[in-house]
Design a protein around this motif. Structure first.
Motif, PDB file in Angstrom:
ATOM      1  N   LEU A  60       0.830  -1.213   0.000  1.00  0.00           N
ATOM      2  CA  LEU A  60       0.000   0.000   0.000  1.00  0.00           C
ATOM      3  C   LEU A  60       0.860   1.258   0.000  1.00  0.00           C
ATOM      4  O   LEU A  60       0.525   2.245  -0.664  1.00  0.00           O
ATOM      5  N   THR A  61       1.963   1.234   0.729  1.00  0.00           N
ATOM      6  CA  THR A  61       2.874   2.377   0.751  1.00  0.00           C
ATOM      7  C   THR A  61       3.429   2.635  -0.652  1.00  0.00           C
ATOM      8  O   THR A  61       3.505   3.784  -1.098  1.00  0.00           O
ATOM      9  N   LEU A  62       3.794   1.568  -1.351  1.00  0.00           N
ATOM     10  CA  LEU A  62       4.302   1.710  -2.718  1.00  0.00           C
ATOM     11  C   LEU A  62       3.215   2.236  -3.650  1.00  0.00           C
ATOM     12  O   LEU A  62       3.471   3.093  -4.492  1.00  0.00           O
ATOM     13  N   TYR A  63       2.008   1.716  -3.497  1.00  0.00           N
ATOM     14  CA  TYR A  63       0.895   2.203  -4.317  1.00  0.00           C
ATOM     15  C   TYR A  63       0.697   3.704  -4.088  1.00  0.00           C
ATOM     16  O   TYR A  63       0.593   4.472  -5.037  1.00  0.00           O
ATOM     17  N   ASP A  64       0.651   4.109  -2.822  1.00  0.00           N
ATOM     18  CA  ASP A  64       0.456   5.529  -2.501  1.00  0.00           C
ATOM     19  C   ASP A  64       1.584   6.389  -3.059  1.00  0.00           C
ATOM     20  O   ASP A  64       1.350   7.501  -3.545  1.00  0.00           O
ATOM     21  N   ALA A  65       2.820   5.887  -2.998  1.00  0.00           N
ATOM     22  CA  ALA A  65       3.959   6.638  -3.536  1.00  0.00           C
ATOM     23  C   ALA A  65       3.829   6.812  -5.048  1.00  0.00           C
ATOM     24  O   ALA A  65       4.144   7.871  -5.586  1.00  0.00           O
ATOM     25  N   ALA A  66       3.351   5.780  -5.730  1.00  0.00           N
ATOM     26  CA  ALA A  66       3.171   5.875  -7.186  1.00  0.00           C
ATOM     27  C   ALA A  66       2.107   6.910  -7.527  1.00  0.00           C
ATOM     28  O   ALA A  66       2.270   7.695  -8.464  1.00  0.00           O
ATOM     29  N   VAL A  67       1.031   6.930  -6.753  1.00  0.00           N
ATOM     30  CA  VAL A  67      -0.031   7.918  -6.985  1.00  0.00           C
ATOM     31  C   VAL A  67       0.510   9.318  -6.714  1.00  0.00           C
ATOM     32  O   VAL A  67       0.277  10.257  -7.487  1.00  0.00           O
ATOM     33  N   GLN A  68       1.251   9.459  -5.626  1.00  0.00           N
ATOM     34  CA  GLN A  68       1.817  10.756  -5.262  1.00  0.00           C
ATOM     35  C   GLN A  68       2.826  11.240  -6.307  1.00  0.00           C
ATOM     36  O   GLN A  68       2.914  12.437  -6.584  1.00  0.00           O
ATOM     37  N   ALA A  69       3.574  10.306  -6.900  1.00  0.00           N
ATOM     38  CA  ALA A  69       4.547  10.661  -7.939  1.00  0.00           C
ATOM     39  C   ALA A  69       3.867  10.941  -9.275  1.00  0.00           C
ATOM     40  O   ALA A  69       4.526  11.266 -10.255  1.00  0.00           O
ATOM     41  N   ARG A  70       2.559  10.800  -9.307  1.00  0.00           N
ATOM     42  CA  ARG A  70       1.754  11.047 -10.496  1.00  0.00           C
ATOM     43  C   ARG A  70       2.173  10.177 -11.686  1.00  0.00           C
ATOM     44  O   ARG A  70       2.243  10.643 -12.825  1.00  0.00           O
ATOM     45  N   LEU A  71       2.450   8.905 -11.376  1.00  0.00           N
ATOM     46  CA  LEU A  71       2.717   7.976 -12.465  1.00  0.00           C
ATOM     47  C   LEU A  71       1.423   7.762 -13.233  1.00  0.00           C
ATOM     48  O   LEU A  71       0.324   7.959 -12.714  1.00  0.00           O
ATOM     49  N   GLU A  72       1.550   7.363 -14.477  1.00  0.00           N
ATOM     50  CA  GLU A  72       0.397   7.153 -15.345  1.00  0.00           C
ATOM     51  C   GLU A  72      -0.604   6.209 -14.676  1.00  0.00           C
ATOM     52  O   GLU A  72      -0.228   5.146 -14.191  1.00  0.00           O
ATOM     53  N   PRO A  73      -1.900   6.592 -14.633  1.00  0.00           N
ATOM     54  CA  PRO A  73      -2.891   5.682 -14.057  1.00  0.00           C
ATOM     55  C   PRO A  73      -2.855   4.329 -14.772  1.00  0.00           C
ATOM     56  O   PRO A  73      -2.692   4.270 -15.989  1.00  0.00           O
ATOM     57  N   SER A  74      -2.995   3.280 -14.008  1.00  0.00           N
ATOM     58  CA  SER A  74      -2.872   1.941 -14.556  1.00  0.00           C
ATOM     59  C   SER A  74      -3.899   1.016 -13.913  1.00  0.00           C
ATOM     60  O   SER A  74      -4.034   0.994 -12.685  1.00  0.00           O
ATOM     61  N   LEU A  75      -4.586   0.242 -14.734  1.00  0.00           N
ATOM     62  CA  LEU A  75      -5.536  -0.739 -14.230  1.00  0.00           C
ATOM     63  C   LEU A  75      -4.813  -1.782 -13.391  1.00  0.00           C
ATOM     64  O   LEU A  75      -5.299  -2.191 -12.334  1.00  0.00           O
TER      65      LEU A  75
END
Length: 167
Positions: A60-75
């Motif tokens: 979950l921490t990694l997921y949140d970091a990816a969202v915060q880094a504004r990585l391309e949304p991914s299914l």
């Protein structure tokens, strides 16, 4: 000369996390590196989820970091995030990821839908499972999604609701 970060091995959550952190901190503004960061993120989250025992909170921490880094949304990333939230007994987090995924225009597939339904079912929300199932597009419904809804109804003792799904 352009630096090319090494890909995460996928075998070790620690190695995958280290690669993700390197990419996120130093290279994310560059598009090819953003794509590499997404790949590293997917490997890192997957490694956390397949570790024994699974590392739900780290995923979950990694997921949140990816969202915060504004990585391309991914299914795929959204599905892994929901899986981690369900494993960490955070059904509201899973619901938030689901709603964000839909708001970003990502179309759920059967895997994403099943993971979301399972997160609702694990929290005992059989009504939520049925409501979500009814709102799914046809491409997101398969035997796993229906079986998940049947199991949720059965676990709640709602056999009449389960029978209606089969009708």
């Amino acid at each position: 000369r352009r630096l090319r970060p090494r890909a995460a091995s996928g075998a070790s959550p620690a190695a995958a996390l280290a690669t993700f952190d390197l990419l996120r901190r130093r290279f994310v503004p560059d598009l090819p590196c953003r794509q590499a960061a997404m790949g590293a993120t997917l490997k890192a989250v997957g490694a956390c989820l397949s570790a024994s025992p699974p590392q739900w909170e780290r995923a979950l921490t990694l997921y949140d970091a990816a969202v915060q880094a504004r990585l391309e949304p991914s299914l795929v990333l959204s599905t892994l995030g929901m899986q981690a939230a369900a494993g960490a007994a955070q059904p509201e987090k899973a619901r938030g990821i689901w709603e964000q995924m839909l708001a970003q225009g990502l179309q759920p597939d059967a895997r994403a839908a099943t993971v979301f339904l399972r997160s609702l079912s694990a929290s005992g929300d059989w009504r939520g499972v049925l409501a979500a199932l009814a709102a799914l597009p046809p491409r997101a419904i398969d035997t796993q999604t229906v079986n998940t809804a049947l199991a949720a109804c059965g676990a709640a003792g709602e056999l009449g609701e389960a029978e209606q799904l089969l009708a």
